[in-house]
Design an enzyme around this catalytic site. Structure first.
Site: not given
Length: 540
Positions: A211, A262
Site C-alpha cells: 500500500d 500501489e
C-alpha cells in the site's frame, strides 16, 4: 497462455480483489469474514481467476477500513483468526488459487504498541524516533511543522499532549490522524517490516501488495511542497533500496513470492523504476484505470505502459477499478469517463445502461492486453457505485476530511449480492439479525450471482467465458501486441498466434476485419458490423 513457467505466474495472472468486509458474511453480524470467504472459494475457482488479493485483515480500530493497523502479525477478530487464515490458504491452494495480501508499511494505527509507547514516554522517548515527531512552529509551537496537505485532504500533523497535560510535539500522518507515519530512516522500522514480510510468506502467502508504496520516505528537512522542486514525500529515490531488500527476501523462497506496488505516479519512467529486475515484480497501472473511454487516449495509455515496461522486462497490469475508485459501470456512464480523486462527486448524471455496455467492452479489452489483469469484486457482476448511502451510515474518513464534499469510497465497498430478491442478498446467512454494514440497493436483485449464473447475456457469464478463453488461447496473457489499421475511434490489435481484438469506441458501427471465427463479443453482433461501445475477440 504464453507463460509456461509457473514460477512467473504473476506475469499473466487474472487476480481477483476481495474486500474482506464486503465479500461474504458467515456469522450474521453484517460484516464479511474469513469463514464467508472460505465458503465462496469455489465461486472464485469457477470464475477462473489465478489468485485472490485480500485487503487488510489485521487488527485495527477501523479508522480507515483496516488500513490503520495495530498488529501486523495477527487477524482482526471481526474477520476471524490466524488459524482460519492458515486453513484458507491451504484450501485456496488446493483449488489452484494463490493468495496475495495487503501490507501497509507507510503508517500504522495510533493504537499500535510502538505509537502508544511514543505518546506515553513524552518528548525524548526512543519510540518517537520510529515516527515523525517534531516541535511546532510559532512562539509556543502552536503551528504545525509544515503546511503539507494529506493524501485524504486536510492537514498532516496532529499535536500531542504531554504526560503532564501541557501541549506537546506534533506527529506526521499523510492520511488520517489515527494513522501515524513510520520513520523509514530508522533501522528498527526496516528490520521490523522485513520480519513481518517473512512472517506471512512463511505461512504460504504467495504475494504481497504494498500500500502507498511510493510514500515511505520523507525529506527529513521538511521542506514545503513547491512546484518544480523535488516533492518532500512522494517517490524519494531512497525508497528503492527498501524494495531491493524485500525482493531478496521474496526470491529466497523455493517458489518466489510476488511483490506488487500501489504506485500512483504520473511520470511513467518514475513508475517503471519500481519494476527494475531487483525491485517489485509488478505495480498497479493507474494510468489505464484513470483513462477516459476514448480510443486515442486508451491507445496512448496502452502504448506508454508497454513502452515503459519493455526495457526492464516487467509485466504490465490492467486495472479497471478497486476499493478506492468509482465503480467502472458508473464512471463509464458519465460524460466525463476519467477518474481522479479531485473530481469525484456524487449526483453527476449517469446512464447506467450505457456504463454497463462500456464496462463489458472494457472487460474484454483489459483481459486481452499483454500482462496481468485485475478484477475487483463485483466488477464481474456489473455492480454500480452506490451513491445514496445515508450520511450517518458512511464510514470512509475521506468524507468528513473533505468537508463532506468528496463522498468517499463507501459507494464501491457495498457488500456483494449473492442470491435472493432482497437484502442481504445472501451476503449474510438466512436469519441474520444484523444488516450488512453498508446498505445494498434493492435494484441489485438482478445483479446477484444466482440471477446471472447461466444467463448467457449476463456480465458474470461474460467474465467466466472471457477468463476461460484467456486460459485456452495461446496468444493471450503475457507477450506482445501489434496494432492493426482501424478507423478513427477504433482500437484493433493482433496477438500472435492468430488472435485479434477490436474495440469500437466511435459513434457508428464499423466493419470487422477478415477473420476465421468470432471467439467472444461484449454484446450481440449482427453480421460483420461491430456496434459502438463493443469489443470482439477474433480468431484470425
Amino acid at each position: 497462455m504464453s507463460t509456461s513457467d509457473s514460477r512467473r505466474w504473476w506475469r499473466d495472472a487474472v487476480i481477483y480483489q476481495v474486500y474482506p468486509r464486503s465479500f461474504a458474511d458467515a456469522n450474521g453480524d453484517g460484516i464479511g469474514d474469513i469463514a464467508g470467504i472460505r465458503k465462496r472459494l469455489g465461486y472464485l475457482a469457477d470464475l477462473g481467476v489465478d489468485a485472490i488479493w485480500f485487503g487488510p485483515w489485521y487488527p485495527s480500530p477501523m479508522a480507515d477500513a483496516g488500513y490503520d493497523v495495530s498488529d501486523f502479525r495477527a487477524i482482526e477478530p471481526v474477520f476471524g483468526t490466524l488459524d482460519e487464515v492458515n486453513t484458507l490458504v491451504t484450501e485456496a491452494h488446493q483449488l489452484g488459487l494463490r493468495i496475495i495480501i495487503d501490507l501497509v508499511p507507510n503508517h500504522c494505527s495510533d493504537q499500535h504498541p510502538w505509537f502508544q509507547a511514543a505518546l506515553a514516554g513524552g518528548p525524548g522517548a526512543p519510540e518517537r524516533d520510529l515516527f515523525w515527531f517534531r516541535p511546532g512552529r510559532g512562539p509556543d509551537g502552536e503551528l504545525p511543522p509544515t503546511d503539507w496537505i494529506g493524501e485524504f485532504g486536510g492537514g498532516t500533523w496532529t499535536r500531542t499532549t504531554n504526560p503532564d497535560g501541557t501541549p506537546g510535539e506534533w506527529y506526521l500522518h499523510l492520511f488520517a490522524a489515527q494513522q501515524p507515519d513510520f520513520n523509514w530512516d530508522h533501522p528498527r522500522v526496516r528490520a521490523e517490516f522485513e520480519e513481518i514480510l517473512r512472517f506471512w510468506l512463511d505461512r504460504g502467502i504467495d504475494g504481497i501488495r504494498i500500500d502507498s508504496a511510493a510514500l515511505l520516505l520523507k525529506d527529513a528537512t521538511l521542506p514545503e511542497v513547491v512546484d518544480g522542486a523535488p516533492h518532500p514525500f512522494h517517490d524519494l529515490d531512497g525508497v528503492h533500496e527498501i524494495y531491493r531488500s524485500w525482493r531478496r527476501i521474496a526470491d529466497s523462497y523455493p517458489e518466489p513470492r510476488v511483490l506488487i506496488g500501489e504506485v500512483w505516479l504520473p511520470d511513467r519512467q518514475r513508475f517503471a523504476n519500481y519494476l527494475r529486475p531487483d525491485e517489485l515484480h509488478t505495480a498497479f497501472n493507474f494510468d489505464f484505470l484513470s483513462c477516459a473511454w476514448d480510443a486515442a487516449k486508451l491507445r496512448d495509455s496502452i502504448d506508454g505502459t508497454l513502452a515503459e515496461h519493455a526495457p526492464i522486462d516487467a509485466p504490465a497490469t490492467w486495472v479497471l477499478s478497486n476499493h478506492d475508485v468509482t465503480r467502472v459501470v458508473t464512471r463509464y456512464g458519465r460524460a466525463d469517463t476519467t477518474f481522479s480523486f479531485a473530481s469525484k462527486r456524487e449526483g453527476t448524471p449517469t446512464d447506467l445502461e450505457l456504463g454497463t455496455v462500456r464496462a463489458r467492452a472494457a472487460a474484454l479489452l483489459s483481459l486481452s492486453l499483454p500482462g496481468a489483469a485485475y478484477v475487483y469484486q463485483g466488477e464481474e457482476l456489473g455492480l454500480w457505485e452506490v451513491e445514496d448511502i445515508p450520511y450517518e451510515l458512511r464510514q470512509d474518513p475521506m468524507f468528513p476530511r473533505s468537508g463532506f464534499v468528496d463522498p468517499g469510497r463507501d459507494g464501491c465497498r457495498v457488500p456483494l449480492p449473492w442470491a435472493g430478491d432482497a437484502a442481504p442478498f445472501g451476503f449474510s446467512p438466512d436469519g441474520a439479525t444484523a444488516a450488512p454494514w453498508l446498505p445494498q440497493p434493492a435494484t441489485w436483485k438482478d445483479r446477484t450471482v444466482q440471477a446471472q449464473t447461466g444467463d448467457p447475456h449476463s456480465m458474470l457469464e461474460l467474465y467466466r467465458t472471457a477468463i476461460r478463453l484467456r486460459r485456452a488461447v495461446p496468444a493471450l496473457g503475457d507477450g506482445a501486441l501489434r496494432w492493426l489499421d482501424a478507423p478513427e475511434g477504433v482500437l484493433a490489435f493482433a496477438r500472435d498466434p492468430g488472435f485479434a481484438c477490436v474495440v469500437n469506441l466511435s459513434a457508428d458501427p464499423v466493419s470487422l476485419p477478415a477473420h476465421r471465427t468470432r471467439l467472444l463479443t461484449s454484446r450481440p453482433v449482427d453480421g460483420d458490423l461491430l456496434p459502438p461501445d463493443t469489443t470482439v475477440w477474433l480468431e484470425v
